[in-house]
Design a protein around this motif. Structure first.
Motif, mmCIF file in Angstrom:
data_model
loop_
_atom_site.group_PDB
_atom_site.id
_atom_site.type_symbol
_atom_site.label_atom_id
_atom_site.label_comp_id
_atom_site.label_asym_id
_atom_site.label_seq_id
_atom_site.Cartn_x
_atom_site.Cartn_y
_atom_site.Cartn_z
ATOM 1 N N GLU A 574 1.090 -1.227 0.055
ATOM 2 C CA GLU A 574 -0.064 0.082 0.232
ATOM 3 C C GLU A 574 0.839 1.535 -0.253
ATOM 4 O OE1 GLU A 574 1.049 -1.255 4.312
ATOM 5 O OE2 GLU A 574 0.196 -2.348 2.467
ATOM 6 N N LYS A 575 1.905 1.125 0.278
ATOM 7 C CA LYS A 575 3.235 2.338 0.177
ATOM 8 C C LYS A 575 3.405 2.823 -1.470
ATOM 9 C CE LYS A 575 5.478 1.441 5.174
ATOM 10 N NZ LYS A 575 6.953 1.264 5.693
ATOM 11 N N LEU A 576 3.563 1.439 -1.655
ATOM 12 C CA LEU A 576 3.496 2.154 -3.556
ATOM 13 C C LEU A 576 1.934 3.293 -3.670
ATOM 14 C CD1 LEU A 576 5.078 -1.296 -4.561
ATOM 15 C CD2 LEU A 576 6.113 0.952 -4.399
ATOM 16 N N ASP A 577 1.394 2.765 -3.288
ATOM 17 C CA ASP A 577 -0.217 3.788 -3.916
ATOM 18 C C ASP A 577 0.396 5.093 -2.952
ATOM 19 O OD1 ASP A 577 -1.038 1.950 -4.445
ATOM 20 O OD2 ASP A 577 -2.661 0.890 -2.916
ATOM 21 N N GLY A 578 1.334 5.770 -2.366
ATOM 22 C CA GLY A 578 0.951 6.692 -1.657
ATOM 23 C C GLY A 578 2.453 7.362 -2.919
ATOM 24 N N ILE A 579 3.324 6.428 -2.955
ATOM 25 C CA ILE A 579 3.744 7.273 -3.907
ATOM 26 C C ILE A 579 3.604 8.035 -5.218
ATOM 27 C CG2 ILE A 579 6.719 6.579 -5.101
ATOM 28 C CD1 ILE A 579 7.086 4.324 -3.585
ATOM 29 N N ARG A 580 2.312 6.711 -5.970
ATOM 30 C CA ARG A 580 2.159 7.183 -6.799
ATOM 31 C C ARG A 580 1.093 8.874 -6.792
ATOM 32 N NH1 ARG A 580 -0.132 5.232 -12.062
ATOM 33 N NH2 ARG A 580 0.514 2.857 -11.311
ATOM 34 N N GLN A 581 0.751 8.572 -5.634
ATOM 35 C CA GLN A 581 -0.053 10.045 -5.148
ATOM 36 C C GLN A 581 1.225 11.228 -5.438
ATOM 37 O OE1 GLN A 581 -1.808 9.259 -1.298
ATOM 38 N NE2 GLN A 581 -3.608 7.635 -2.560
ATOM 39 N N ASP A 582 1.800 11.035 -5.004
ATOM 40 C CA ASP A 582 3.270 12.166 -4.418
ATOM 41 C C ASP A 582 3.790 12.237 -5.847
ATOM 42 O OD1 ASP A 582 3.631 12.030 -1.799
ATOM 43 O OD2 ASP A 582 5.053 10.420 -1.483
ATOM 44 N N ILE A 583 4.062 11.244 -6.655
ATOM 45 C CA ILE A 583 4.021 11.287 -8.623
ATOM 46 C C ILE A 583 3.255 12.595 -8.878
ATOM 47 C CG2 ILE A 583 4.622 10.834 -10.317
ATOM 48 C CD1 ILE A 583 5.816 8.099 -9.174
ATOM 49 N N ASP A 584 1.923 12.136 -8.687
ATOM 50 C CA ASP A 584 0.510 12.888 -9.475
ATOM 51 C C ASP A 584 0.419 14.048 -8.432
ATOM 52 O OD1 ASP A 584 -0.484 10.748 -11.001
ATOM 53 O OD2 ASP A 584 -1.593 10.259 -9.661
ATOM 54 N N ARG A 585 0.987 14.270 -7.441
ATOM 55 C CA ARG A 585 0.956 16.004 -6.654
ATOM 56 C C ARG A 585 2.616 16.430 -7.185
ATOM 57 N NH1 ARG A 585 0.578 13.736 -2.012
ATOM 58 N NH2 ARG A 585 2.773 13.715 -1.525
ATOM 59 N N GLN A 586 3.524 16.021 -7.588
ATOM 60 C CA GLN A 586 4.524 16.973 -7.788
ATOM 61 C C GLN A 586 4.190 17.567 -8.940
ATOM 62 O OE1 GLN A 586 8.508 15.453 -6.216
ATOM 63 N NE2 GLN A 586 7.672 14.049 -4.556
ATOM 64 N N MET A 587 3.904 16.436 -9.702
ATOM 65 C CA MET A 587 3.806 16.476 -11.278
ATOM 66 C C MET A 587 2.439 18.164 -11.947
ATOM 67 S SD MET A 587 5.998 15.198 -13.063
ATOM 68 C CE MET A 587 7.483 13.610 -13.304
ATOM 69 N N ASP A 588 1.259 17.494 -11.078
ATOM 70 C CA ASP A 588 0.475 18.529 -10.756
ATOM 71 C C ASP A 588 0.569 19.699 -10.513
ATOM 72 O OD1 ASP A 588 -0.970 16.872 -11.693
ATOM 73 O OD2 ASP A 588 -2.214 16.239 -9.713
ATOM 74 N N LYS A 589 1.672 20.458 -9.747
ATOM 75 C CA LYS A 589 2.349 21.004 -8.997
ATOM 76 C C LYS A 589 3.131 21.837 -10.272
ATOM 77 C CE LYS A 589 4.780 23.983 -5.748
ATOM 78 N NZ LYS A 589 6.167 22.937 -4.137
ATOM 79 N N LEU A 590 4.122 21.292 -10.843
ATOM 80 C CA LEU A 590 5.411 21.151 -11.998
ATOM 81 C C LEU A 590 4.289 21.186 -13.173
ATOM 82 C CD1 LEU A 590 8.121 22.061 -12.586
ATOM 83 C CD2 LEU A 590 7.711 19.250 -13.214
ATOM 84 N N GLU A 591 2.803 21.028 -13.593
ATOM 85 C CA GLU A 591 2.279 21.353 -14.936
ATOM 86 C C GLU A 591 1.941 22.257 -14.250
ATOM 87 O OE1 GLU A 591 0.159 18.165 -17.569
ATOM 88 O OE2 GLU A 591 -0.673 18.204 -15.417
ATOM 89 N N SER A 592 1.019 22.862 -13.032
ATOM 90 C CA SER A 592 0.498 24.258 -13.268
ATOM 91 C C SER A 592 1.257 25.334 -12.950
ATOM 92 C CB SER A 592 -0.285 24.033 -12.137
ATOM 93 O OG SER A 592 1.529 24.118 -10.285
#
Length: 595
Positions: A574-592
């Motif tokens: 389940e920790k890998l699901d947290g890493i996926r969320q971190d990817i999206d969060r950091q990418m979303d911030k950069l994308e913005s």
């Protein structure tokens, strides 16, 4: 009882010629000299018999007697095989050490399996049952890790007239009687006693009912093998590599972690100190499934480079026959042969002493045939008793100087479907397992893709192909980078270099010394691969918006992706699901920032 069949007329190392009786048979086991050295008939011309001797022949002179046994070179099969260490002709090395010390005395005759141990036999068949070869008569708890199934020998069938009650028996005491032939016609029927001990010629494959498809992968827990170059159960593979590239360690990892129930390890012609390390380490390895010694489901065959060269040639056949015996019980067996190059060198030496016409690099012309005979004995089969079992063969190849164009490697590639090419440059860079993803291949990929989809639920086939495309693109671009430097490439082309680095350091590289990283379940493997590719696809879209590659490279998630292999245990995915969320969060911030 052996009887004299001739006298020695010519001696050339392990090859001996004798003159005498014509009653000796091809491939018959014989005893040479007054010390009764073990040998095997490999040629006959008139009353001249050519024998290869499996022991040291120094001091032998013409006129020495030769005794025939009337039997082929065979192995003993029964309870007591597991946890044992044998030499190439199945002599028990620990017993020899107790009797004569660290070196094997000439003419040492010992029974491979101990006759006085008593085993708890539980019958499964009963009086009056019609049985045939492979039928299970009963079981013996040989070790806490494995149940030994006592079978009717493959060449017998009939009706049981008596079965021993549950109790303790030695391997030579009768546990059943079998009437062969019709009970109505006493003249043609006969009764034989069955014991827990069987003998089988090593050069003759054990029979089975039919071959089955090879569509279930042998899970090794090594990511580069399972996810990129899988070996199917019942398949055959090779690990070629130069000295120091990690062949033995890779085979040890497979032996320890593979989802096989029995391991047969053949040390064929390896250096004595390396084999000593194996013999010392294996008894102390802990089976990750049972937390008990791994030796409880292992058979070791040790034939080092300072042992007689002819016995090295026999050790391969001894090992594969023992593996087939456990396969016939319905078990999945992993056989490690380390290394087939040393075995081929033994063939070359004996062929030279026989004055045969040499082929490529001095190897005999029948090298390819012998390799084929060995690898073809791998397979996933329906046994004579109707169960399914397999023998998966992994042979190490030691090409001189890492030259994969030499004959042993080239002929091996003809008969195997999985090729794990070790790279000395990767090993020097401390990248282990040092399997080169550009030179390796597996022909089982399409066969096992259905199993991955069914068991894991994700499209492993598509993910693997995407990852391989990125690694191949990195290889192509690296040629340009060497000439003009990475800064000359546009960011769209520099991204595959960054993702390939994540794949190499975060996925393909694996530490056998790390408690978390030593073994990866298929679920963890597929999720890790999916995360790296998800990062790649998100980065692609952001770079198209104008973000520089340096911004992607400096994201904190990059370090997380490299370290997740040793940070996330197999039971905490389940920790890998947290890493996926971190990817999206950091990418979303950069994308913005580049919207």
């Amino acid at each position: 009882m052996s009887q004299q069949i001739g006298t020695v007329t010519w001696v050339n190392g392990p090859v001996v010629r004798s003159r005498g009786s014509r009653r000796v048979g091809m491939m018959e086991l014989v005893e040479v000299g007054d010390e009764h050295l073990v040998g095997e008939v490999i040629g006959m011309q008139g009353d001249i018999t050519t024998i290869q001797v499996y022991e040291e022949t120094s001091g032998m002179q013409p006129g020495a007697p030769v005794f025939g046994t009337g039997l082929p070179l065979s192995v003993e099969l029964g309870p007591g095989l597991l946890k044992s260490i044998f030499d190439g002709v199945q002599r028990p090395l620990p017993v020899i050490e107790m009797r004569t010390g660290s070196f094997i005395s000439r003419g040492m005759h010992l029974t491979p399996l101990y006759r006085k141990d008593r085993w708890n036999f539980t019958p499964r068949a009963k009086e009056g049952d019609a049985v045939s070869g492979g039928t299970i008569l009963g079981t013996v708890p040989e070790t806490p890790a494995l149940e030994h199934r006592i079978m009717v020998p493959p060449d017998l069938s009939g009706t049981l007239t008596w079965v021993a009650p549950e109790g303790q028996y030695t391997i030579t005491e009768p546990i059943a009687r079998l009437r062969i032939g019709s009970a109505d016609d006493a003249g043609e029927s006969r009764e034989v006693e069955l014991t827990m001990l069987q003998r089988w010629p090593v050069r003759k494959p054990r029979p089975y009912r039919s071959r089955l498809g090879q569509n279930i992968p042998l899970i090794t827990g090594q990511r580069v093998l399972d996810s990129f170059f899988p070996l199917a159960k019942g398949g055959s593979g090779a690990i070629p590599g130069a000295f120091g590239s990690g062949k033995t360690v890779t085979q040890h990892s497979i032996a320890k972690w593979a989802d096989a129930q029995v391991v047969v390890y053949i040390g064929c012609g390896e250096r004595g100190n390396e084999m000593t390390e194996v013999l010392q380490d294996f008894p102390h390895l802990v089976d990750p499934r049972t937390n008990r010694p791994l030796m409880e489901r292992t058979v070791l065959i040790a034939n080092t480079s300072n042992m007689p060269v002819a016995a090295r040639e026999a050790s391969i056949y001894t090992g594969i026959t023992i593996a087939e015996y456990f396969r016939d019980m319905g078990y999945h067996v992993a056989l490690m042969a380390d290394s087939t190059s040393r075995w081929a060198e033994a063939l070359r030496e004996i062929s030279g002493r026989l004055e045969e016409m040499p082929a490529e690099e001095g190897f005999p012309a029948y090298l390819a045939t012998r390799l084929a005979e060995f690898y073809e004995r791998a397979g996933y089969v329906e046994t004579l008793s109707g169960q399914s079992g397999s023998v998966s063969v992994v042979g190490a190849v030691s090409p001189p100087g890492g030259d994969f164009s030499e004959p042993v490697t080239q002929h091996t590639k003809r008969f195997i479907r999985c090729f794990w090419a070790l790279d000395k440059a990767l090993a020097s860079a401390r990248h282990f397992p040092s399997i080169n993803w550009l030179d390796s291949y597996s022909e089982y990929i399409a066969d096992v893709a259905g199993w991955w989809k069914e068991q894991v639920g994700q499209d492993w086939y598509a993910l693997r192909n995407q990852a391989m495309e990125i690694l191949n693109e990195e290889n192509r671009l690296s040629q340009i980078v060497k000439l003009v430097g990475p800064d000359a490439l546009p960011d769209e082309q520099r991204l595959p270099l960054e993702t390939a680095r994540l794949l190499r350091e975060g996925f393909l590289q694996q530490s056998a010394m790390d408690d978390v990283d030593a073994f990866s379940t298929v679920q963890k493997q597929i999720q890790m691969l999916s995360l790296i590719l998800h990062f790649h696809h998100r980065a692609q879209s952001i770079i198209k918006r104008g973000a520089p590659i340096s911004m992607i490279h400096n994201l904190p998630i990059v370090i997380t992706l490299i370290r997740m292999k040793s940070v996330v245990p197999n039971d905490q995915l389940e920790k890998l699901d947290g890493i996926r969320q971190d990817i999206d969060r950091q990418m979303d911030k950069l994308e913005s920032e580049y919207a």
